[in-house]
Design a protein around this motif. Structure first.
Motif, mmCIF file in Angstrom:
data_model
loop_
_atom_site.group_PDB
_atom_site.id
_atom_site.type_symbol
_atom_site.label_atom_id
_atom_site.label_comp_id
_atom_site.label_asym_id
_atom_site.label_seq_id
_atom_site.Cartn_x
_atom_site.Cartn_y
_atom_site.Cartn_z
ATOM 1 N N GLY A 99 0.958 -1.155 -0.038
ATOM 2 C CA GLY A 99 -0.029 0.170 -0.124
ATOM 3 C C GLY A 99 0.808 1.223 0.141
ATOM 4 N N SER A 100 2.056 1.215 0.779
ATOM 5 C CA SER A 100 2.640 2.440 0.841
ATOM 6 C C SER A 100 3.314 2.686 -0.241
ATOM 7 C CB SER A 100 3.725 2.599 2.240
ATOM 8 O OG SER A 100 4.590 1.626 2.113
ATOM 9 N N ARG A 103 1.141 4.148 -2.871
ATOM 10 C CA ARG A 103 0.663 5.695 -2.593
ATOM 11 C C ARG A 103 1.575 6.662 -2.666
ATOM 12 N NH1 ARG A 103 -2.924 3.286 1.633
ATOM 13 N NH2 ARG A 103 -4.938 3.736 1.030
ATOM 14 N N PHE A 104 2.946 6.114 -3.009
ATOM 15 C CA PHE A 104 4.104 6.931 -3.386
ATOM 16 C C PHE A 104 3.650 8.012 -4.792
ATOM 17 C CE2 PHE A 104 8.065 8.282 -5.418
ATOM 18 C CZ PHE A 104 8.669 8.733 -4.492
ATOM 19 N N GLY A 105 3.230 9.252 -4.490
ATOM 20 C CA GLY A 105 2.704 9.988 -5.658
ATOM 21 C C GLY A 105 1.209 10.036 -5.837
ATOM 22 N N ALA A 106 0.585 9.219 -4.813
ATOM 23 C CA ALA A 106 -1.071 9.071 -4.482
ATOM 24 C C ALA A 106 -1.402 8.925 -3.194
ATOM 25 C CB ALA A 106 -1.382 8.025 -5.453
ATOM 26 N N GLU A 112 -9.847 1.386 -2.540
ATOM 27 C CA GLU A 112 -10.465 0.775 -3.724
ATOM 28 C C GLU A 112 -9.959 1.500 -5.097
ATOM 29 O OE1 GLU A 112 -14.473 2.290 -3.675
ATOM 30 O OE2 GLU A 112 -14.645 1.525 -5.626
ATOM 31 N N GLU A 113 -9.013 2.435 -5.089
ATOM 32 C CA GLU A 113 -8.321 3.023 -5.914
ATOM 33 C C GLU A 113 -7.223 2.254 -6.125
ATOM 34 O OE1 GLU A 113 -9.608 7.661 -6.461
ATOM 35 O OE2 GLU A 113 -8.685 6.880 -4.878
ATOM 36 N N LEU A 114 -6.401 1.899 -5.172
ATOM 37 C CA LEU A 114 -5.454 0.931 -5.302
ATOM 38 C C LEU A 114 -5.611 -0.305 -5.834
ATOM 39 C CD1 LEU A 114 -3.495 1.861 -1.928
ATOM 40 C CD2 LEU A 114 -3.450 2.898 -4.090
ATOM 41 N N TRP A 115 -6.901 -0.832 -5.506
ATOM 42 C CA TRP A 115 -7.153 -2.462 -6.070
ATOM 43 C C TRP A 115 -7.348 -2.057 -7.417
ATOM 44 C CZ3 TRP A 115 -5.939 -6.854 -4.227
ATOM 45 C CH2 TRP A 115 -5.711 -6.938 -2.935
ATOM 46 N N GLU A 116 -8.050 -0.847 -7.770
ATOM 47 C CA GLU A 116 -8.449 -0.861 -9.222
ATOM 48 C C GLU A 116 -7.063 -0.568 -10.200
ATOM 49 O OE1 GLU A 116 -11.276 2.609 -10.552
ATOM 50 O OE2 GLU A 116 -12.045 1.090 -9.155
ATOM 51 N N ALA A 160 -2.113 4.581 -10.082
ATOM 52 C CA ALA A 160 -2.668 5.327 -8.882
ATOM 53 C C ALA A 160 -2.512 6.658 -8.812
ATOM 54 C CB ALA A 160 -2.185 4.609 -7.651
ATOM 55 N N ALA A 161 -1.578 7.215 -9.384
ATOM 56 C CA ALA A 161 -0.937 8.583 -9.315
ATOM 57 C C ALA A 161 -1.921 9.473 -10.555
ATOM 58 C CB ALA A 161 0.390 8.955 -9.859
#
Ligand code: DCP
Ligand code: MG
Length: 242
Positions: A99-100, A103-106, A112-116, A160-161
């Motif tokens: 996850g981390s 999320r680098f840049g997001a 949900e967005e990460l899973w997408e 993700a970004a």
């Protein structure tokens, strides 16, 4: 930005500091939003160097690069990194969790967005199987996932970004042909308004590109679609045959 995403090279040349010969010579092209621009050429041709100029890892020695019509020098590092997602040739994961890393840049992305993003990158399957899933630990350099998994996680991170420009440096070569094809099909929707620049080794990765640039010894020796290049470029024919 007036036309976010558009990447324009105007007569760009570049030589590494201290080196005698330039690595890129008089490169001009425009990568438009909603289109895929592919760069193909033999090892050492200058493909990675060309991509690295866009987020200003180096600055062009001559000529100009514009994003959304604005010269890179006027954009500022923050704007550049907010607008561009680059997946490097040797993708890198940081020590932390899946996850981390995504999320680098997001920073504000929801789970949900990460899973997408993982789903598009064909990485949701193996992440779902890991204990802890998004919270599962990644060691420094991502040495506890395979090369192909690392590549797909870095593609998910880029997605993700939600940038306006994507740079993929040979990002699909560690994938088998079927995964490569599925991933690129899945990319169509999330990247539909973005300028996508893909460096590829395999011709099959780029046959559908809107524009293919054939790079040889730092120069664009031919450009066009796959069909056009098959007709016009001997260098391209050789790449296809190899
Ligand atoms: N080069 C250099 N210093 C660097 C990186 C590269 O002098 N820090 C040189 C090596 C090559 C040329 O620049 O002669 C082009 O290198 P690239 O990495 O841009 O070449 P490609 O990405 O096209 O090669 P590959 O397909 O192997 O990734
Ligand atoms: Mg390279």
């Amino acid at each position: 930005l007036p036309t976010p995403g558009t990447v324009e090279f105007k007569n760009v040349s570049f030589g590494y500091p201290g080196a005698e010969a330039p690595v890129l010579n008089d490169i001009s092209f425009t990568a438009k939003p909603g289109q895929t621009t592919a760069i193909i050429g033999s090892t050492g041709a200058g493909k990675t160097t060309l991509l690295n100029l866009i987020p200003r890892l180096y600055d062009a020695t001559e000529g100009e690069i514009l994003i959304g019509g604005v010269p890179l020098a006027e954009l500022g590092r923050d704007t550049i990194s907010r607008n561009i997602s680059a997946v490097p040739q040797r993708p890198y994961l940081f020590s932390g969790t899946i996850g981390s890393n995504l999320r680098f840049g997001a920073q504000n992305a929801t789970e949900e967005e990460l899973w997408e993003a993982l789903k598009v990158a064909q990485a949701d399957g193996f992440v779902a199987e890991r204990e802890g899933q998004l919270d599962s630990k990644i060691s420094q350099g991502g040495t506890n996932v395979s090369g192909g998994q690392r590549q797909r996680l870095c593609i998910a991170r880029a997605l993700a970004a939600k940038p306006s420009t994507y740079l993929f440096d040979d990002s699909f070569s560690a994938l088998d042909v079927n995964t490569d094809a599925r991933l690129r099909a899945a990319l169509a929707e999330p990247t539909k308004d973005a300028a996508v620049i893909i460096v590829a080794q395999r011709v099959s990765t780029i046959t559908g590109a809107d524009q293919i640039l054939v790079l040889d010894h730092g120069e664009i020796v031919a450009r066009g679609t796959h069909e056009q290049l098959l007709e016009t470029s001997e260098t391209y024919q050789e790449i296809v045959a190899s």
